[in-house]
Design an enzyme around this catalytic site. Structure first.
Site, short mmCIF file in Angstrom:
data_model
loop_
_atom_site.label_atom_id
_atom_site.label_comp_id
_atom_site.label_asym_id
_atom_site.label_seq_id
_atom_site.Cartn_x
_atom_site.Cartn_y
_atom_site.Cartn_z
N CYS A 261 1.12 -11.85 -10.92
CA CYS A 261 1.80 -11.56 -12.22
C CYS A 261 0.99 -10.67 -13.19
O CYS A 261 -0.30 -11.09 -13.06
CB CYS A 261 2.25 -12.89 -12.80
SG CYS A 261 3.35 -13.81 -12.03
N ARG B 215 -0.23 -6.37 -9.01
CA ARG B 215 -0.47 -7.78 -9.33
C ARG B 215 0.94 -8.58 -8.71
O ARG B 215 0.97 -9.82 -8.52
CB ARG B 215 -0.75 -8.42 -10.64
CG ARG B 215 -2.10 -7.78 -10.89
CD ARG B 215 -2.20 -7.85 -12.45
NE ARG B 215 -2.83 -9.59 -12.49
CZ ARG B 215 -3.98 -10.09 -12.15
NH1 ARG B 215 -4.91 -9.25 -12.14
NH2 ARG B 215 -4.17 -11.24 -12.54
N TRP C 192 5.34 -12.08 -9.70
CA TRP C 192 5.32 -12.44 -8.51
C TRP C 192 5.75 -14.00 -8.33
O TRP C 192 5.34 -14.66 -8.81
CB TRP C 192 3.86 -12.28 -7.85
CG TRP C 192 3.70 -12.57 -6.54
CD1 TRP C 192 3.95 -11.65 -5.52
CD2 TRP C 192 3.44 -13.90 -5.60
NE1 TRP C 192 3.65 -12.28 -4.19
CE2 TRP C 192 3.24 -13.54 -4.23
CE3 TRP C 192 3.40 -15.23 -6.25
CZ2 TRP C 192 3.25 -14.53 -3.37
CZ3 TRP C 192 2.97 -16.20 -5.21
CH2 TRP C 192 3.05 -15.90 -4.10
N ASN D 112 1.15 -16.04 -16.66
CA ASN D 112 0.94 -15.93 -15.35
C ASN D 112 0.08 -17.24 -14.68
O ASN D 112 -0.47 -17.82 -15.50
CB ASN D 112 -0.29 -14.73 -15.11
CG ASN D 112 -0.84 -14.72 -13.88
OD1 ASN D 112 -0.47 -14.96 -12.72
ND2 ASN D 112 -2.13 -14.13 -13.97
N GLY D 113 0.66 -17.79 -13.72
CA GLY D 113 -0.10 -18.94 -13.25
C GLY D 113 1.08 -19.95 -13.00
O GLY D 113 2.38 -19.56 -12.86
N GLU E 61 -9.39 -7.80 11.12
CA GLU E 61 -8.94 -6.94 9.76
C GLU E 61 -7.73 -6.16 10.07
O GLU E 61 -7.05 -5.71 9.50
CB GLU E 61 -10.30 -6.30 9.22
CG GLU E 61 -10.16 -5.51 7.85
CD GLU E 61 -9.23 -6.10 6.85
OE1 GLU E 61 -9.11 -7.15 6.53
OE2 GLU E 61 -8.81 -5.36 5.80
N LYS F 173 -4.09 -5.63 8.51
CA LYS F 173 -3.86 -4.38 7.55
C LYS F 173 -2.24 -3.99 8.07
O LYS F 173 -1.28 -3.57 7.44
CB LYS F 173 -4.80 -3.11 7.92
CG LYS F 173 -5.93 -3.18 7.15
CD LYS F 173 -5.93 -3.01 5.72
CE LYS F 173 -5.58 -4.26 5.30
NZ LYS F 173 -6.94 -5.01 4.56
N GLU G 249 0.41 -6.41 6.92
CA GLU G 249 0.48 -6.37 5.61
C GLU G 249 1.35 -5.39 5.21
O GLU G 249 2.08 -5.55 4.47
CB GLU G 249 -0.73 -6.49 5.01
CG GLU G 249 -1.50 -7.66 4.63
CD GLU G 249 -2.84 -7.26 3.87
OE1 GLU G 249 -3.38 -8.02 3.08
OE2 GLU G 249 -3.62 -5.99 4.13
N HIS H 150 -6.76 -15.92 27.32
CA HIS H 150 -6.34 -17.66 27.21
C HIS H 150 -5.24 -17.75 26.45
O HIS H 150 -4.72 -18.81 25.68
CB HIS H 150 -7.37 -18.17 26.49
CG HIS H 150 -8.65 -18.43 27.21
ND1 HIS H 150 -8.94 -18.97 28.24
CD2 HIS H 150 -9.95 -17.59 27.03
CE1 HIS H 150 -10.14 -18.98 28.71
NE2 HIS H 150 -10.72 -18.23 28.00
N LYS I 190 -1.83 -8.35 -5.17
CA LYS I 190 -3.30 -7.74 -5.26
C LYS I 190 -4.20 -9.06 -5.16
O LYS I 190 -5.22 -9.33 -4.71
CB LYS I 190 -3.62 -6.81 -5.72
CG LYS I 190 -4.93 -6.41 -5.89
CD LYS I 190 -5.08 -4.92 -4.75
CE LYS I 190 -6.50 -4.76 -4.30
NZ LYS I 190 -6.62 -4.62 -3.13
C1 G6P Z 1 -4.66 -11.21 -1.49
C2 G6P Z 1 -4.76 -9.73 -1.15
C3 G6P Z 1 -5.67 -9.25 0.00
C4 G6P Z 1 -6.95 -9.88 -0.50
C5 G6P Z 1 -7.08 -11.53 -0.61
C6 G6P Z 1 -8.16 -12.13 -1.45
O1 G6P Z 1 -3.92 -11.75 -0.53
O2 G6P Z 1 -3.58 -9.22 -1.10
O3 G6P Z 1 -5.94 -8.05 0.01
O4 G6P Z 1 -8.02 -9.79 0.50
O5 G6P Z 1 -6.00 -11.68 -1.59
O6 G6P Z 1 -8.40 -11.43 -2.36
P1 G6P Z 1 -9.69 -11.32 -3.28
O7 G6P Z 1 -9.64 -10.69 -4.51
O8 G6P Z 1 -10.45 -12.73 -3.65
O9 G6P Z 1 -10.60 -10.54 -2.20
#
Ligand code: G6P
Length: 613
Positions: A2, A27, A74, A100-101, A486, A490, A493, A509, A608
């Site tokens: 948010c 956000r 969000w 927000n929260g 990772e 990616k 996501e 396994h 984000k």
């Molecule tokens: C969200 C984002 C990710 C990020 C994670 C942790 O899920 O979409 O890209 O890695 O939060 O965020 P931070 O800001 O703590 O690295």
């Protein structure tokens, strides 16, 4: 999670708030809304979907007024629709609130308010807070500021809020607890936002609100801050270092692509002033005062979420290999709820791009309570986490706008490498010739990343072949196992293809059962200590007709002979491979997502900065 923007001053508020929402859209982006006080009338516009939808919708309405609040959502409580979108009005229509929260006790409060005659339009916790504030003001005949203060003493949970009143277009009130809020101070005007990105083009002077603080912003008397327990505070004005250009796409189609291509520079920025080849040393200024404690740590506990957690696992390999300190890597969300054992001499390293992730923040508070020294690795300067830690190193990657983290990851790994080298040198756990070799190699990583980026066309070609896959497997061993994790993250996501990362040897396994001729398997098969083993794992995949896309060291012939495709990367020291092997993974995900018509910068359901648990 948010985004909040507010403006009060002499200019038209709507365009400023709208532009700010676009900057904060990373956000959250399922719905948005703006309320403007137009001549002592609150005009409210809310729309499901992206901020662009709201902009289109607003064309038909009067949006004039010099004080306004906006929100990009969000969803937590209630579906993303027009009604649940913020701002929310009080029952009497006199106030509008963005939040927000999460208000955790909203259900009880709502029940009580309903029993006293309140009616609610939305399913949100935010509307409950709005009604609570209204009730206090009405019943006790107190000011908006006092109403907000008292209400905040009754709620549990996290909030960043901004509220405006219909009857007073000279004032707005903002408050925060566990969700970020920044006040920008201009000439006869003020801005409030979840982070500095909507503010930087108007002013560089900002005040970061602390937890439990309420800001009363008035065009007559300026910015005043008090706590929710009614103690006056002096605002601490800081100067922003953020540059506006860093927030633009700079000719790239997407922020994510721009950020991938920025990595030679962001890694260089991260090392600048820290890595010194001439006198063969590493200096991390932000941890200097705690250096002894860190070097002598009995154990390091890394806490993080998402991509930052993957960087943490790379860190585990680096720190154990180079500094010989036992490392544990924990999801922040698990760490905080499992009564962790923290001993004297333990150092907690928390990694966060945004510096605002709720679970990571809570994990730090817990570790602090138990006496641990906290070292932070953050990207956003002035963020909540960076202010809560004892010491730390910024990653200096610059603003990362694409929701899928790319340059922040490589910068986090760079800081962890520097940290491991610094400790290893001090402890004498790295022979000096190896230290010098790694230092020299690290210094050349930006060039090598540049070289990998030149394979973009080839990677685009490979992406086209596998864009319709429904599943994918990512394999790596040792320090490249987190690179596989990772890579898989990616892809899922941003392209919504189901993908899993595995240590290559673990494939047999379980995941091996998934392999058929449709399945792409991305393997990091660089020439390092586990090369021969990985080659065997590739053979196992090929025996089951899986399609292998291997990331290999330049000049490799063995894997080339058995894999379906190879992407070459330059040779480097084993411990630095993640910094370059990650790049093709990022590009593959990017191209596949674009080819599938996905919104790479704002993938569905994600945000984000996750400021709720
Ligand atoms: C969200 C984002 C990710 C990020 C994670 C942790 O899920 O979409 O890209 O890695 O939060 O965020 P931070 O800001 O703590 O690295």
């Amino acid at each position: 999670m948010c985004g909040i923007v507010a403006y009060i001053g002499e200019q038209e508020a709507f365009p400023i708030v709208l532009k700010g929402l676009k900057r904060l859209e990373y956000r959250g982006y399922d719905s948005s809304g703006i309320a403007v006080n137009n001549n002592l009338n609150l005009n409210l516009l809310k729309k499901q979907g992206k901020v662009a939808e709201l902009e289109k919708y607003a064309e038909e309405f009067d949006t004039s007024g010099t004080v306004g609040i906006g929100h990009t959502r969000w969803a937590t409580h209630g579906a993303p629709n027009d009604v649940n979108a913020h701002p929310h009005l009080s029952g009497n229509g006199k106030f509008a609130l963005v939040h927000n929260g999460i208000i955790e006790n909203y259900a009880i409060l709502k029940k009580e308010l309903i029993s006293r005659g309140h009616e609610f339009k939305s399913e949100t916790d935010t509307e409950v807070l709005m009604h609570l504030i209204e009730e206090i003001i009405e019943k006790q005949n107190v000011s908006l500021l006092e109403g907000v203060r008292q209400a905040l003493n009754e709620v549990h949970g996290a909030y960043a809020i901004v509220i405006i009143s219909k009857e007073n277009n000279q004032e707005l009130i903002a408050a925060r607890k566990s969700s970020p809020l920044v006040v920008g101070i201009g000439k006869d005007e003020f801005f409030v936002a979840s982070d500095a990105t909507p503010i930087v083009e108007y002013t560089k002077n900002v005040v970061y609100l602390e937890d439990g603080e309420i800001a009363c912003i008035s065009l007559d008397s300026g910015l005043k801050i008090k706590t929710i327990s009614n103690v006056e505070k002096t605002p601490y004005i800081q100067e922003l270092e953020l540059q506006l250009e860093a927030l633009e796409k700079g000719g790239y189609e997407h922020f994510m692509l721009k950020e991938i291509f920025e990595q030679p520079r962001s890694i260089m920025d991260c090392m600048r002033g820290r890595l010194n080849l001439k006198n063969s040393s590493v200096a991390l200024g932000g941890i200097k005062d705690y250096e002894e404690k860190i070097v002598n740590a009995k154990r390091l506990i890394i806490v993080a979420c998402g991509t930052s957690w993957h960087a943490g696992i790379v860190g585990e390999y680096l720190l154990e290999e180079l500094a010989r300190i036992p490392v544990e890597v924990e999801y922040a969300s698990e760490f905080r709820y499992r009564n962790p054992i923290i001993n004297e001499g333990d150092v907690v390293i928390c990694i966060s791009q945004s510096g605002e992730t709720a679970d990571t923040l809570a994990a730090i508070s817990l570790a602090k309570e138990r006496g641990a020294t906290i070292l932070g690795i953050c990207n956003v300067v002035g963020s909540s986490i960076s202010r809560l830690t004892d010491c730390g190193s910024y990653t200096h990657a610059g603003p990362e706008i694409g929701v899928a983290s790319t340059k922040a990851f490589t910068a986090q790994v760079t800081v962890l490498t520097l940290l491991a080298l610094m400790i290893g040198k001090k402890k004498g756990t790295i022979p000096s010739n190896r230290f010098n070799r790694i230092l020299f190699e690290l210094n050349s990583i930006p060039e090598k990343v540049e070289e990998v980026l030149k394979s973009d066309k080839q990677i685009n070609f490979i992406s086209d072949i596998y864009k319709d896959a429904s599943n994918a497997l990512y394999l790596g061993r040792g320090i490249n196992f987190p690179v596989a994790l990772e890579g898989a993250l990616k892809l899922k996501e941003i392209s919504y293809i189901h993908a899993e990362g595995y240590p290559a040897a673990e494939m047999k396994h379980g995941p091996i059962a998934l392999i058929d001729e449709e399945m792409p398997i991305f393997v990091i098969a660089t020439k390092d200590a586990s090369y021969e083993k990985v080659v065997s794992n590739i053979q196992e995949v090929k025996a089951r007709k899986g399609k292998v896309i291997a990331i290999v060291t330049k000049g490799d012939t063995e894997v080339k002979a058995i894999a379906d495709h190879v992407i070459e990367i330059p040779h480097t020291d084993d411990v630095l491979v993640p910094l370059i092997a990650t790049i093709p993974m990022q590009l593959l995900s990017y191209h596949i997502a674009v080819m599938r018509g996905c919104n790479v910068d704002q993938p569905r359901n994600l945000a984000k900065s996750v400021t709720v648990e």
